[in-house]
Write an enzyme that holds these catalytic residues in place. Structure first.
Site, short mmCIF file in Angstrom:
data_model
loop_
_atom_site.label_atom_id
_atom_site.label_comp_id
_atom_site.label_asym_id
_atom_site.label_seq_id
_atom_site.Cartn_x
_atom_site.Cartn_y
_atom_site.Cartn_z
N LYS A 192 2.02 10.06 1.07
CA LYS A 192 0.80 9.71 0.36
C LYS A 192 -0.40 9.85 1.29
O LYS A 192 -0.46 9.23 2.35
CB LYS A 192 0.89 8.27 -0.15
CG LYS A 192 -0.37 7.84 -0.90
CD LYS A 192 -0.25 6.41 -1.37
CE LYS A 192 -1.55 5.96 -2.02
NZ LYS A 192 -1.50 4.56 -2.44
N ASP A 289 -1.73 -3.11 -8.87
CA ASP A 289 -1.82 -1.92 -9.72
C ASP A 289 -0.48 -1.66 -10.41
O ASP A 289 0.04 -0.54 -10.38
CB ASP A 289 -2.26 -0.71 -8.90
CG ASP A 289 -2.74 0.45 -9.78
OD1 ASP A 289 -3.14 0.18 -10.93
OD2 ASP A 289 -2.70 1.60 -9.32
#
Length: 498
Positions: A192, A289
């Site tokens: 990421k 999230d």
């Protein structure tokens, strides 16, 4: 007679002239007169260069140059030239080319050396800037962290992703891009690459990395390490191969494996992982999230919570933290949105939306639909309050789920989506309730048998709520109060086990 002699004399004269002409080609004399034609020594007149050597040959001659000279040696040619008087063209060309190529190589080496030094200095700067020394210190001081955490080099990750090629992208999100990479040991990983990094939160980021490397839960994507030599930190996770739950909800609803039982299994695993992060980790972690696209599935369809880019650590002596509001619309806790007070109940709200998504097959936000159906959370709560839950559930869920399961999960979602966080259950409670409902996969009226017996069993479960009537091949239900029940408008064939 006189005329005849005159002709003979004329012929002899012509022969002598022709013989003289022949002598000009390197011989002299007459071939008709003794001693015949003799060779002329052309070297007597030295037709060669002053530094040349003349060699007489029959009918001709040749010129060569003395030692130390080069050329054809002829006066009328190039003559003889001293070998050290000038550079030959070939030697000069070769020499010039060698020098030119050497200069190009030297300049190229110098350019890349300077560029590499700048790159090394820049990576060192980023490493310190992103808290590399602090991370190393904490990993070293932590016995369990040394083996589990690894600091990757920028070069290693660039090679693994083919310099972050477009065809290596697994997905993009609000916090960065995820690339598929293959490490030197052939391990497949997900890398990421963050978009931005708030310098004021570097220490918190380092602490998060340390904690996540020690998280040992089968339903949390494992963080293998990080890279701090880039402008923004890079996180290296284990690779989960079967896509996101969001994709399967909205694209795989009719596939055999995506049954109600397996959906409950996925929900139980995800809830258990979030409960672990909230209450069992060394320092509570709020994901911030939670959404179906951040729940990954492996080859065995085991769920794994991923993407901790927005996550926050909560000190043990605190129950909430004040932060800038971050999250995904449709899943975002309204109370957190208005107060900026982040608590673990914010994750509970978001997980409630995921459960509603699992049950209905609808997306959290649907701008093209009617105002009532536009927001899934609001639509789901109103449907439960008005006893219209079964009207909005996915048809497959109605076929496969039991009445007690569907009612139980529906009420649980309603509690999770409460606008007041203190009235929501904890993730631990959510996980326990889901696990209990999952065990109710086999219910008496779900078994094949006589339709009248099944109806009787259903009636026994809800005698105080429903009036059940058989009409031909259809079964309908009505509440005694006359209002729509959870089963209102639902029609089942008489041979259905339900």
């Amino acid at each position: 007679m006189l005329v005849f002699r005159t002709v003979i004399v004329s012929i002899q004269t012509r022969v002598l002239v022709d013989t003289a002409v022949i002598a000009l080609t390197g011989y002299e004399g007459s071939p008709y007169l003794s001693p015949g034609c003799t060779d002329i020594d052309e070297c007597k007149n030295n037709p060669c260069d002053e530094n040349g050597i003349c060699t007489n040959t029959p009918g001709s001659f040749s010129c060569s140059c003395k030692r130390g000279y080069t050329g054809d040696g002829a006066k009328e040619g190039h003559g003889c030239i001293a070998e050290n008087s000038q550079f030959p063209v070939i030697k000069f060309s070769l020499g010039f080319s060698t020098v030119f190529v050497s200069m190009i190589i030297a300049m190229t080496w110098l350019y890349f050396s300077i560029k590499r030094r700048k790159l090394v200095r820049m990576r060192e700067k980023f490493f310190h800037q992103n808290g590399g020394l602090l991370l190393k210190q904490q990993i070293t001081s932590n016995e369990g962290g040394v083996e589990s955490a690894k600091i990757f080099s920028a070069e290693e990750l660039e090679k693994a992703t083919n310099n972050y090629a477009e065809d290596q992208i697994l997905g993009r999100g609000g916090y960065g891009t995820v690339y598929k990479g293959i490490l030197s040991d052939e391990r497949i990983v997900a890398i990421k690459k963050s978009r931005i990094m708030d310098q004021s939160q570097i220490e918190q980021f380092i602490n998060e990395v340390i904690i996540l490397t020690q998280v040992n839960h089968r339903n949390v994507v494992k963080l293998l390490g990080c890279c701090l030599e880039a402008e923004v930190p890079l996180l290296v996770y284990e690779y989960v191969s079967n896509g996101t739950l969001f994709h399967h909800i909205h694209n795989s609803g009719e596939k055999p494996w995506f049954s109600w039982e397996n959906r409950l299994k996925i929900a139980v695993e995800a809830a258990g992982a979030l409960s672990y992060l909230h209450s069992a980790a060394s320092m509570p972690i709020i994901h911030r999230d939670v959404k179906s696209s951040n729940i990954l599935l492996d080859n065995m369809y085991t769920s794994k919570i991923s993407d901790f880019g927005a996550s926050r650590l909560v000190p043990l002596d605190q129950t909430q933290v004040t932060t800038l509001v971050q999250g995904t619309l449709g899943y975002l806790d309204p109370e957190y949105f208005h107060t900026s007070q982040l608590t673990e109940k914010s994750d509970v709200y978001s997980f409630g939306v995921v459960l509603a998504e699992l049950m209905t097959g609808k997306k959290p936000l649907s701008p093209t639909k009617s105002e009532e159906e536009r927001n899934l959370a609001t639509y789901f709560i109103m449907s439960v309050k008005e006893n219209r839950l079964f009207q909005i559930l996915e048809p497959r869920i109605l076929r496969e789920g039991t009445l007690q399961q569907l009612q139980g999960v529906g009420e649980l979602v309603k509690r999770c989506l409460n606008l007041k966080s203190d009235k929501r259950p904890t993730m631990k409670e959510v996980a326990m309730e889901l696990e209990g409902l999952r065990k109710l996969t086999k219910h008496p009226w779900n078994q094949q048998g006589n339709p009248e017996e099944n109806i009787a069993l259903l009636s026994e479960q809800s005698t105080d709520l429903y009036d059940i009537t058989i009409t031909g091949q259809e079964i309908t239900t009505e509440t005694y109060s006359g209002q729509d029940s959870l089963f209102s408008h639902m029609i089942y064939p008489s041979n259905n086990p339900r």
